[in-house]
Write an enzyme that holds these catalytic residues in place. Structure first.
Site, PDB file in Angstrom:
ATOM      1  N   GLY A 161      -0.716 -12.180  -1.649  1.00 36.79           N
ATOM      2  CA  GLY A 161       0.360 -11.348  -1.217  1.00 36.79           C
ATOM      3  C   GLY A 161       0.185  -9.948  -1.793  1.00 36.79           C
ATOM      4  O   GLY A 161      -0.594 -10.163  -2.919  1.00 36.79           O
ATOM      5  N   CYS A 162       0.881  -9.125  -1.515  1.00 40.26           N
ATOM      6  CA  CYS A 162       0.554  -7.604  -1.960  1.00 40.26           C
ATOM      7  C   CYS A 162       1.101  -7.705  -3.538  1.00 40.26           C
ATOM      8  O   CYS A 162       0.366  -7.208  -4.323  1.00 40.26           O
ATOM      9  CB  CYS A 162       1.307  -6.577  -1.236  1.00 40.26           C
ATOM     10  SG  CYS A 162       2.640  -6.960  -0.709  1.00 40.26           S
ATOM     11  N   TYR A 163       2.383  -8.083  -3.814  1.00 40.04           N
ATOM     12  CA  TYR A 163       3.053  -8.194  -4.695  1.00 40.04           C
ATOM     13  C   TYR A 163       2.217  -9.106  -5.986  1.00 40.04           C
ATOM     14  O   TYR A 163       1.860  -8.586  -7.041  1.00 40.04           O
ATOM     15  CB  TYR A 163       4.351  -8.669  -4.891  1.00 40.04           C
ATOM     16  CG  TYR A 163       5.473  -7.824  -4.248  1.00 40.04           C
ATOM     17  CD1 TYR A 163       5.303  -6.452  -4.882  1.00 40.04           C
ATOM     18  CD2 TYR A 163       6.248  -8.037  -3.413  1.00 40.04           C
ATOM     19  CE1 TYR A 163       6.301  -5.241  -4.404  1.00 40.04           C
ATOM     20  CE2 TYR A 163       7.200  -7.059  -2.717  1.00 40.04           C
ATOM     21  CZ  TYR A 163       7.195  -5.861  -3.496  1.00 40.04           C
ATOM     22  OH  TYR A 163       8.456  -4.874  -3.014  1.00 40.04           O
TER      23      TYR A 163
END
Length: 348
Positions: free
Chosen positions: A150-152
């Site tokens: 995921g980006c986070y």
């Protein structure tokens, strides 16, 4: 001959970014793009910025349509990849940009996502330092299935993993706050993402330990630390189309000084093309990495509170999703890891 590629979910933001990067990759030919409600429409109508692929037509997302390609990218909603991937043979490298195969814990999946856990694939964050030595990169070589982070989590892991791998940080009382552009929520129409609502305003969401990326962040930091790490994670929505700025803080172990912190972060990212530790005193900015696969990071010690503060800026659609997918593909297929990904950011 070029590697043949198919992209499922080609009409979305992640799919569009994948197509933008693949169109510039010298070793890849995109042969098939798929969708659901957009079937039959031209890619040029839906992703007009991907000029080289404008004549492709959106086909139905099905195992039959995706089969037969050297690599299949799945840019689908969470929970949608498992059934399709199960029908694809080992002759295709499958790279999932969704969350279906990121977590090792079935219990964590069921708690944060619901439904049945589809399984666990090698995690597509090559630079992640591991407690036992080496990096996640070694687990991607020759892989036939890859789960893109995921980006986070990408920003959070790159912020703090150096300190955990070096044994400088306590595994409890880790606090992470991230600001993301609106593209991180996907392309579907939502009232709170309208320009009149989002521009000129910031707001938190997923507050109180309920955001779906929390167990993924804890999982990756635990790999770096060699022990369980607990995290308080709060995302915020920022008035920009793309980009993430993450600020993470953790308590240091007794005896840790500023020099040890700098050495740990410098050692972790030495020789890494895409993760750059900035000069002391210079802090990351999202604009510097916009549209690129590069990550800017910085860390400092607050001696008064005994805490490290680490910051990371990255493009949520590039290194945060599509760039990581292409980078992982390069490693899995034995290509130069940086192939097609070394373009710089956009400024101003």
């Amino acid at each position: 001959m070029k590697i043949s590629a198919a992209v499922a979910g080609a009409s979305g933001y992640a799919g569009g970014e994948l197509l933008r990067l693949l169109a510039m990759h010298p070793g890849v030919a995109v042969k098939t793009v798929t969708g659901s409600s957009s079937v039959g429409r031209s890619l040029g109508e839906l992703q007009p910025h991907v000029h080289a692929l404008r004549d492709l037509r959106i086909e139905e997302t099905s195992p039959d349509t995706l089969a037969g390609h050297d690599v299949v990218f799945l840019a689908l909603p969470h929970g949608s990849s498992g059934a399709i991937a199960a029908e694809l043979g080992e002759e295709s490298l499958v790279v999932d940009a969704g969350a279906d195969f990121r977590l090792e814990s079935a219990g964590a999946w069921e708690e944060f996502y619901g439904g049945s856990h589809a399984g666990t694939w090698p995690y597509g964050l090559p630079e992640l330092p591991l407690a036992e030595g080496g990096r996640q990169r070694s687990r991607l070589k020759g892989a036939r299935r890859i789960a893109v982070p995921g980006c986070y989590p990408t920003s959070s892991l790159l912020a703090l993993a150096p300190g955990f791998r070096a044994g400088l940080l306590e595994p409890a009382d880790v606090v992470i706050v991230s600001a993301s552009g609106t593209s991180g929520a996907g392309k579907a129409m939502k009232p709170h993402l309208m320009a009149s609502e989002a521009m000129g305003s910031m707001s938190p969401y997923g507050v109180g330990g309920v955001h779906r990326h929390t167990p993924e962040i804890e999982q990756g930091l635990s790999w770096a630390a060699g022990e369980g790490v607990s995290v308080s994670f709060t995302p915020t929505l920022a008035p920009m189309p793309r980009g993430i700025l993450t600020t993470a803080t953790a308590r240091v172990r007794p005896g840790t000084d500023a020099a040890a912190v700098r050495e740990a972060w410098a050692s972790a990212w030495e020789g890494e093309e895409f993760v750059r530790l900035l000069p002391e005193g210079q802090w990351p900015a999202t604009q510097s990495v916009l549209g690129s696969n590069y990550v800017h990071t910085q860390a400092a010690l607050d001696p008064r509170t005994g805490r490290v503060i680490a910051s990371v800026a990255l493009d949520n659609l590039a290194k945060g999703t599509a760039g990581a997918a292409v980078q992982s593909m390069n490693i899995a297929l034995g290509l130069e890891e940086t192939l097609g990904l070394t373009g710089g950011g956009l400024a101003p």
